[in-house]
Design an enzyme around this catalytic site. Structure first.
Site, PDB file in Angstrom:
ATOM      1  N   LYS A  87       3.107 -46.194  27.639  1.00  0.00           N
ATOM      2  CA  LYS A  87       1.643 -46.142  27.718  1.00  0.00           C
ATOM      3  C   LYS A  87       1.230 -44.769  28.248  1.00  0.00           C
ATOM      4  O   LYS A  87       1.666 -44.359  29.336  1.00  0.00           O
ATOM      5  CB  LYS A  87       1.172 -47.257  28.656  1.00  0.00           C
ATOM      6  CG  LYS A  87      -0.233 -47.728  28.424  1.00  0.00           C
ATOM      7  CD  LYS A  87      -0.462 -48.979  29.260  1.00  0.00           C
ATOM      8  CE  LYS A  87      -1.881 -49.438  29.182  1.00  0.00           C
ATOM      9  NZ  LYS A  87      -2.166 -50.429  30.232  1.00  0.00           N
TER      10      LYS A  87
HETATM   11  C1  E4P Z   1      -4.543 -52.666  29.893  1.00  0.00           C
HETATM   12  O1  E4P Z   1      -3.858 -52.100  29.091  1.00  0.00           O
HETATM   13  C2  E4P Z   1      -5.513 -52.000  30.758  1.00  0.00           C
HETATM   14  O2  E4P Z   1      -4.850 -51.142  31.635  1.00  0.00           O
HETATM   15  C3  E4P Z   1      -6.300 -53.053  31.483  1.00  0.00           C
HETATM   16  O3  E4P Z   1      -6.725 -54.006  30.536  1.00  0.00           O
HETATM   17  C4  E4P Z   1      -7.464 -52.510  32.279  1.00  0.00           C
HETATM   18  O4  E4P Z   1      -8.217 -53.609  32.745  1.00  0.00           O
HETATM   19  P1  E4P Z   1      -9.310 -53.485  33.912  1.00  0.00           P
HETATM   20  O5  E4P Z   1     -10.467 -52.743  33.397  1.00  0.00           O
HETATM   21  O6  E4P Z   1      -9.645 -54.918  34.216  1.00  0.00           O
HETATM   22  O7  E4P Z   1      -8.628 -52.788  35.053  1.00  0.00           O
END
Ligand code: E4P
Length: 217
Positions: A87
């Site tokens: 990622k």
């Molecule tokens: C996933 O890949 C993201 O990092 C995550 O969904 C972010 O979510 P949040 O906005 O609730 O922190």
């Protein structure tokens, strides 16, 4: 549409996996920190533990922000398990690194995406997934799901193969709306997945059926 769970909590990952409908996992440094994991070795072991529960794509996020650092870190993460997806944040060096990973057959998830322009760049670099953060867009009084629809339209028109991974899901309704506008994947908290089960008429109907069945015994 595929269902990923958005957590680093092993109990929640196991619970979602046991439903039989889980297609993968996403994590981020905040979700890992929430589990109290400390130190590089512990982080690596935790990713491996997740991969041993769910035999499907698991996104592990780099914390470097320069090209060389992202590539080095990504190679180490990718070596943990064949299901690891690296990622990478939507920054200039991130895009360069995604292109490097693409050329070297390492799967990527381009994260922190908030606009169609960013999604086009991620697709051009060959990202496996692009993660628009719809809940955080909603938090700023915009409609995050609209962005998913816009990206879906552009990717179809242009023939981009990057999968749209709707992230930052806050509600079960987000999941339904993302399915309507063409998300390929939704990564959700367990509560939003389980929320899809709920309808008061289901509960009432079941109570009636069970009571009538009892009256026949
Ligand atoms: C996933 O890949 C993201 O990092 C995550 O969904 C972010 O979510 P949040 O906005 O609730 O922190």
């Amino acid at each position: 549409m595929k269902f990923f769970i958005d957590t680093a909590n092993l109990a929640q990952i196991t619970e979602a996996n046991e439903l039989g409908i889980l297609d993968g996992v996403t994590t981020n440094p905040s979700l890992m920190a929430k589990e109290g994991i400390k130190g590089t070795e512990a982080v690596m072991k935790h990713y491996k533990d997740i991969c041993d529960i769910v035999h499907a794509p698991v996104s592990a996020e780099v914390i470097s922000t320069d090209f060389a650092g992202i590539v080095e870190e990504g190679k180490i993460l990718a070596a943990i398990d064949s299901n690891i997806v690296v990622k990478v944040p939507m920054i200039k060096d991130g895009i360069k690194a995604i292109k490097w990973f693409t050329d070297n057959n390492i799967k990527t998830n381009c994260t922190l995406v908030f606009s169609a322009g960013q999604a086009i760049l991620a697709a051009k670099a060959g990202a496996t997934y692009v993660s628009p953060f719809i809940g955080r867009i909603d938090d700023g009084n915009w409609d995050g799901v609209e962005l998913i629809g816009q990206i879906s339209h552009i990717y179809k028109m242009q023939g981009f193969e990057t999968q749209i991974l709707a992230a930052s899901i806050r509600t079960s309704l987000h999941i339904v709306r993302c399915a309507e506008v063409g998300a390929d994947v939704c990564t959700c908290p367990l509560s939003s997945i389980l929320g899809l089960l709920k309808h008061p008429l289901t509960d009432l109907g079941l109570a009636q059926f069970l009571s009538d069945a009892k009256s026949m015994q």
